[in-house]
Write a protein that holds these residues in place. Structure first.
Motif, PDB file in Angstrom:
ATOM      1  N   THR A 286       0.722  -1.059  -0.030  1.00 66.50           N
ATOM      2  CA  THR A 286       0.079   0.010   0.075  1.00 66.50           C
ATOM      3  C   THR A 286       1.075   1.414   0.136  1.00 66.50           C
ATOM      4  O   THR A 286       0.738   2.420  -0.869  1.00 66.50           O
ATOM      5  CB  THR A 286      -0.749   0.030   1.141  1.00 66.50           C
ATOM      6  N   GLN A 314      -5.797  -3.815  -2.958  1.00 70.72           N
ATOM      7  CA  GLN A 314      -7.217  -4.232  -2.182  1.00 70.72           C
ATOM      8  C   GLN A 314      -8.081  -4.332  -3.202  1.00 70.72           C
ATOM      9  O   GLN A 314      -8.136  -3.936  -4.266  1.00 70.72           O
ATOM     10  CB  GLN A 314      -7.420  -2.693  -1.516  1.00 70.72           C
ATOM     11  N   ARG A 319     -11.820  -0.115   0.749  1.00 71.33           N
ATOM     12  CA  ARG A 319     -10.816  -0.960   1.341  1.00 71.33           C
ATOM     13  C   ARG A 319      -9.394  -0.425   1.277  1.00 71.33           C
ATOM     14  O   ARG A 319      -8.702   0.204   1.918  1.00 71.33           O
ATOM     15  CB  ARG A 319     -10.694  -2.413   1.079  1.00 71.33           C
ATOM     16  N   GLU A 323      -7.137   1.552   4.009  1.00 68.11           N
ATOM     17  CA  GLU A 323      -5.407   1.199   4.139  1.00 68.11           C
ATOM     18  C   GLU A 323      -4.586   2.262   3.907  1.00 68.11           C
ATOM     19  O   GLU A 323      -3.602   2.464   4.405  1.00 68.11           O
ATOM     20  CB  GLU A 323      -5.289  -0.064   3.403  1.00 68.11           C
TER      21      GLU A 323
END
Length: 363
Positions: A286, A314, A319, A323
């Motif tokens: 991420t 994701q 989502r 994150e």
């Protein structure tokens, strides 16, 4: 062993160098280790004490031409002939520095008489001890042999000189002309090039520098605020290959560089580039997504940023936003604002703007 990278000396202690670990499994590491020793020939033996450091430096600077002559001769060459060549090259070096010398019996111009700017040319006899020292040092690292007043390159020495000449040729073919630039400016110059052209530019830039210095420059450039340069720096490090491994491994614990370093090391260890992302944790992936998005936002076009959504690990945008908010990348707000402005879906753009506001206010 230290000059060849087999050991590292720290104060009063020594420990294995990275090449020692690669010695038994990587033939190219052995050859590169010897080239490092060849490059450091002037450190292999103490320099003559009776000569000024400047004279020693001139001899060292002139030796590549002597070695090239030996390589082209492909056989024994009388040391006297090499001494003449050394003298010619030292004279050229002094001329390039505008150190004008005057023949006995001639008067220098008035300006020169008032402020002498040159030194007399050293006679060949005074260079003889320096040539002897250089030949002995090169023989000590296995580059040549000296016998009966003649010097001959060993096969290994001939190969090393050829490698150096080849590097000069590669450097001369810098297609975009960035060879004299700093690492950061070179990477900026490569930003708009196609991958093959960029790799050619990286090779030319690297060929004109020592490996250690080039790798340090690239990693320093990667530490900067420009995410695009960070990605390009690691692309250039892929061109460097194995010699960059210790430096890349040393930055694994730096949060800004960690995902890039882990991917580089995974590919270096033989993992398919398409599968290399598996070595990253969800949080690291991420963080890398945000960093890459920052590069696209700064240097790319809006559609590229929208397409970048597809590369996220994701499965849904909510989502991803959750994150991204949690990962703490310093460019998160700017990335989300740019993505909201670029995305054609009003509802999604609104959700992204809300996420950017929450990050900005600490929510």
């Amino acid at each position: 062993a230290r000059l060849a990278g087999l050991v590292e000396v720290h104060g009063d202690s020594a420990r294995p160098g990275w090449r020692l670990r690669a010695w038994d499994r990587d033939d190219s590491a052995v050859l590169r280790g010897w080239v490092a020793l060849f490059d450091a020939w002037s450190l292999a033996l103490p320099e003559p004490e009776a000569h000024e450091p400047a004279a020693v430096a001139e001899a060292v600077s002139a030796m590549p031409q002597v070695l090239s002559f030996l390589q082209l001769s492909a056989g024994p060459v009388p040391v006297e002939q090499l001494l003449d060549l050394l003298q010619q090259r030292v004279t050229e070096l002094r001329t390039e520095r505008c150190e004008v010398s005057y023949e006995p019996g001639t008067e220098p111009p008035v300006e020169a008489a008032a402020e002498p700017t040159g030194t007399p040319d050293a006679p060949p006899a005074s260079l003889a001890p320096l040539l002897d020292w250089a030949l002995e040092a090169l023989a000590s690292v296995g580059a040549l042999t000296c016998d009966a007043g003649q010097a001959t390159l060993t096969p290994l020495g001939s190969w090393a000189v050829w490698v150096k000449l080849e590097q000069i040729c590669v450097a001369a073919q810098s297609p975009a002309g960035n060879i004299e630039q700093s690492a950061e400016d070179m990477l900026r110059g490569c930003a708009q090039l196609r991958p093959n052209a960029a790799r050619a530019e990286y090779r030319a830039w690297l060929a004109a520098r020592t490996v250690g210095g080039a790798v340090s420059e690239l990693i320093d450039a990667a530490r900067g605020e420009d995410a695009l340069l960070r990605g390009l720096a690691f692309e250039a490090l892929r061109v460097v290959g194995a010699p960059a491994e210790p430096d890349v491994r040393a930055v694994v614990d730096e949060p800004t560089l960690r995902p890039y370093a882990l991917l580089w090391l995974a590919e270096h260890d033989g993992l398919d580039p398409e599968d290399a992302h598996e070595v990253l944790t969800r949080e690291e992936a991420t963080w890398l997504w945000v960093d890459t998005a920052a590069a696209v936002a700064d240097h790319g076009e809006a559609p590229m940023l929208v397409r970048h959504l597809e590369s996220a690990v994701q499965p849904t945008v909510p989502r991803l936003l959750d994150e991204v908010r949690a990962v703490g990348h310093p460019r998160t707000v700017q990335v989300l604002v740019a993505l909201a402005a670029a995305h054609p879906d009003p509802a999604l753009a609104k959700a992204v703007r809300r996420a950017a506001f929450q990050v900005h206010t600490g929510g």
